[in-house]
Design a protein around this motif. Sequence first.
Motif, short mmCIF file in Angstrom:
data_model
loop_
_atom_site.label_atom_id
_atom_site.label_comp_id
_atom_site.label_asym_id
_atom_site.label_seq_id
_atom_site.Cartn_x
_atom_site.Cartn_y
_atom_site.Cartn_z
N MET A 1 0.85 -1.17 0.00
CA MET A 1 0.00 0.00 0.00
C MET A 1 0.90 1.24 0.00
O MET A 1 1.83 1.34 0.78
CB MET A 1 -0.88 -0.02 1.26
CG MET A 1 -1.70 1.22 1.42
SD MET A 1 -2.65 1.34 2.96
CE MET A 1 -3.13 -0.30 3.34
N THR A 3 1.31 5.08 0.84
CA THR A 3 0.64 6.04 1.72
C THR A 3 1.16 7.45 1.50
O THR A 3 2.22 7.66 0.92
CB THR A 3 0.84 5.67 3.20
OG1 THR A 3 2.19 5.88 3.55
CG2 THR A 3 0.42 4.24 3.48
N THR A 31 9.04 4.35 14.66
CA THR A 31 7.96 3.55 14.08
C THR A 31 7.19 4.36 13.05
O THR A 31 6.91 3.87 11.95
CB THR A 31 7.01 3.05 15.18
OG1 THR A 31 7.75 2.21 16.07
CG2 THR A 31 5.83 2.29 14.61
N ARG A 34 9.22 4.60 9.91
CA ARG A 34 9.22 3.35 9.13
C ARG A 34 7.91 3.16 8.39
O ARG A 34 7.88 2.67 7.26
CB ARG A 34 9.48 2.16 10.05
CG ARG A 34 10.91 2.08 10.52
CD ARG A 34 11.12 0.92 11.45
NE ARG A 34 12.52 0.84 11.85
CZ ARG A 34 12.95 0.23 12.91
NH1 ARG A 34 12.08 -0.41 13.70
NH2 ARG A 34 14.23 0.21 13.21
N LEU A 35 6.80 3.56 9.01
CA LEU A 35 5.51 3.45 8.35
C LEU A 35 5.41 4.45 7.20
O LEU A 35 4.84 4.15 6.15
CB LEU A 35 4.38 3.68 9.36
CG LEU A 35 4.23 2.59 10.42
CD1 LEU A 35 3.36 3.07 11.57
CD2 LEU A 35 3.67 1.31 9.82
N GLY A 38 7.62 3.11 4.26
CA GLY A 38 7.26 1.81 3.72
C GLY A 38 8.19 0.70 4.14
O GLY A 38 8.05 -0.43 3.67
N THR A 39 9.14 0.98 5.04
CA THR A 39 10.01 -0.10 5.52
C THR A 39 9.28 -0.98 6.53
O THR A 39 9.76 -2.04 6.89
CB THR A 39 11.30 0.45 6.16
OG1 THR A 39 10.96 1.35 7.21
CG2 THR A 39 12.15 1.17 5.12
N ARG A 40 8.11 -0.55 6.98
CA ARG A 40 7.24 -1.35 7.82
C ARG A 40 5.85 -1.32 7.19
O ARG A 40 5.38 -0.27 6.76
CB ARG A 40 7.19 -0.79 9.24
CG ARG A 40 6.31 -1.59 10.15
CD ARG A 40 6.43 -1.17 11.58
NE ARG A 40 5.44 -1.90 12.36
CZ ARG A 40 5.33 -1.80 13.66
NH1 ARG A 40 6.14 -1.02 14.34
NH2 ARG A 40 4.41 -2.48 14.29
N THR A 41 5.20 -2.45 7.12
CA THR A 41 3.89 -2.55 6.50
C THR A 41 2.85 -1.78 7.32
O THR A 41 2.80 -1.90 8.54
CB THR A 41 3.45 -4.02 6.37
OG1 THR A 41 4.45 -4.71 5.63
CG2 THR A 41 2.12 -4.13 5.68
N VAL A 42 2.03 -1.00 6.61
CA VAL A 42 0.99 -0.22 7.27
C VAL A 42 -0.30 -1.05 7.28
O VAL A 42 -0.89 -1.30 6.24
CB VAL A 42 0.74 1.11 6.52
CG1 VAL A 42 -0.34 1.92 7.23
CG2 VAL A 42 2.02 1.91 6.42
N SER A 43 -0.71 -1.46 8.47
CA SER A 43 -1.96 -2.19 8.60
C SER A 43 -3.11 -1.18 8.69
O SER A 43 -2.89 0.02 8.87
CB SER A 43 -1.94 -3.04 9.87
OG SER A 43 -1.89 -2.19 11.01
N TRP A 46 -2.92 0.55 12.04
CA TRP A 46 -1.93 1.64 12.08
C TRP A 46 -2.43 2.85 11.31
O TRP A 46 -2.26 3.99 11.73
CB TRP A 46 -0.59 1.18 11.51
CG TRP A 46 0.33 0.65 12.55
CD1 TRP A 46 0.76 -0.63 12.67
CD2 TRP A 46 0.93 1.37 13.63
NE1 TRP A 46 1.59 -0.76 13.76
CE2 TRP A 46 1.71 0.47 14.36
CE3 TRP A 46 0.88 2.69 14.05
CZ2 TRP A 46 2.43 0.84 15.49
CZ3 TRP A 46 1.60 3.06 15.17
CH2 TRP A 46 2.36 2.13 15.88
#
Length: 187
Positions: A1, A3, A31, A34-35, A38-43, A46
Amino acid sequence: MITAIREVRRARRLTLEEVAARCAPPTTAQTIGRLETGTRTVSVAWLNRIAAALEVEAADLVRLPDRPDIAVAAILDDGRVVAPHRAATVVPPRAEPELVAITVTVGVGDYRAGDSIWCRRVPPERFAAAVNRDILVPAGAGGFVFGRLLAAGHDALQLLPPGGSARMVTTPRPAWIAVAERLVRNL
């Protein structure tokens, strides 16, 4: 995704730390970073937490293929114009139920003929946060008062209308006011 968290955060003039602290429950700036990148998946969870922290709808943080973002071609910074270091976009405003507009037909104060002022309606418990902002106040019989909110008392509001020679106006406390948040000006 894909964002638009970073773009919305920057448009709100918030740091990573401020957004992290506004999340419920609070999180870390790392955190949020990272969101954003995109280095951490955005649920969805979140996305909802960050949207609440930024005071926007979760849909405003998602880039959809059919949503027409506008490419940033240049950055005006301290009297100079430079190309952005990375590709960037801005999201055009979208209509929301709590938004109302004022159109300016004759220039007054900082406003020019042809301007549109987008205002967000807010309830009485948020009036104090609008002090020193331009607001629209319903004044009965279909009339309105517009000006800089100087004070929000328990039973009345004090405003300074735009223009250099205007006198302060006191109006009864209404059920809502609309706080100016965006000026649209054609050049």
